[in-house]
Motif scaffolding. Structure first.
Motif, PDB file in Angstrom:
ATOM      1  N   PRO A 193       0.834  -1.209   0.000  1.00 38.81           N
ATOM      2  CA  PRO A 193       0.000   0.000   0.000  1.00 38.81           C
ATOM      3  C   PRO A 193       0.868   1.259   0.000  1.00 38.81           C
ATOM      4  O   PRO A 193       1.957   1.283   0.556  1.00 38.81           O
ATOM      5  CB  PRO A 193      -0.794  -0.111   1.297  1.00 38.81           C
ATOM      6  CG  PRO A 193      -0.710  -1.544   1.696  1.00 38.81           C
ATOM      7  CD  PRO A 193       0.566  -2.074   1.128  1.00 38.81           C
ATOM      8  N   MET A 194       0.401   2.300  -0.635  1.00 38.11           N
ATOM      9  CA  MET A 194       1.056   3.612  -0.692  1.00 38.11           C
ATOM     10  C   MET A 194       2.334   3.593  -1.531  1.00 38.11           C
ATOM     11  O   MET A 194       3.160   4.484  -1.417  1.00 38.11           O
ATOM     12  CB  MET A 194       1.369   4.149   0.708  1.00 38.11           C
ATOM     13  CG  MET A 194       0.170   4.243   1.637  1.00 38.11           C
ATOM     14  SD  MET A 194      -1.052   5.449   1.116  1.00 38.11           S
ATOM     15  CE  MET A 194      -0.162   6.953   1.366  1.00 38.11           C
ATOM     16  N   CYS A 195       2.529   2.590  -2.374  1.00 39.85           N
ATOM     17  CA  CYS A 195       3.709   2.521  -3.243  1.00 39.85           C
ATOM     18  C   CYS A 195       3.269   2.614  -4.695  1.00 39.85           C
ATOM     19  O   CYS A 195       2.147   2.268  -5.043  1.00 39.85           O
ATOM     20  CB  CYS A 195       4.471   1.215  -3.038  1.00 39.85           C
ATOM     21  SG  CYS A 195       5.308   1.126  -1.456  1.00 39.85           S
ATOM     22  N   ALA A 196       4.153   3.091  -5.530  1.00 37.24           N
ATOM     23  CA  ALA A 196       3.891   3.169  -6.961  1.00 37.24           C
ATOM     24  C   ALA A 196       5.035   2.486  -7.685  1.00 37.24           C
ATOM     25  O   ALA A 196       6.136   2.364  -7.157  1.00 37.24           O
ATOM     26  CB  ALA A 196       3.769   4.620  -7.397  1.00 37.24           C
TER      27      ALA A 196
END
Length: 76
Positions: free
Chosen positions: A19-22
């Motif tokens: 989560p919260m990563c690209a």
């Protein structure tokens, strides 16, 4: 003191990003290179250890300005 360039960090496949990563797909973006500066001496090499300084003198010339004990890993 002898200072050696660390081994490059290589990407590894994952099934999903945390989560919260690209992320982005790996494309042909250039050459992976590692540069180190020690006592004014610049070493530019590929991730496999091939010396690349003669092929990219402009990178070596710019890296001379970096402080000693600097290590960079990136794509040119």
């Amino acid at each position: 003191m002898t200072w050696t360039l660390p081994e490059p960090m290589l990407a590894a496949p994952v099934s999903a990003l945390p989560p919260m990563c690209a992320g982005e797909p790996k494309l042909w973006t250039g050459f992976r290179a590692l540069v180190s500066v020690e006592a004014g001496r610049v070493v530019l090499r590929s991730r496999r250890g091939t010396e690349m300084g003669l092929a990219y003198p402009e990178v070596v010339a710019g890296a001379v300005q970096l402080p000693d004990a600097t290590a960079l890993d990136g794509v040119m």
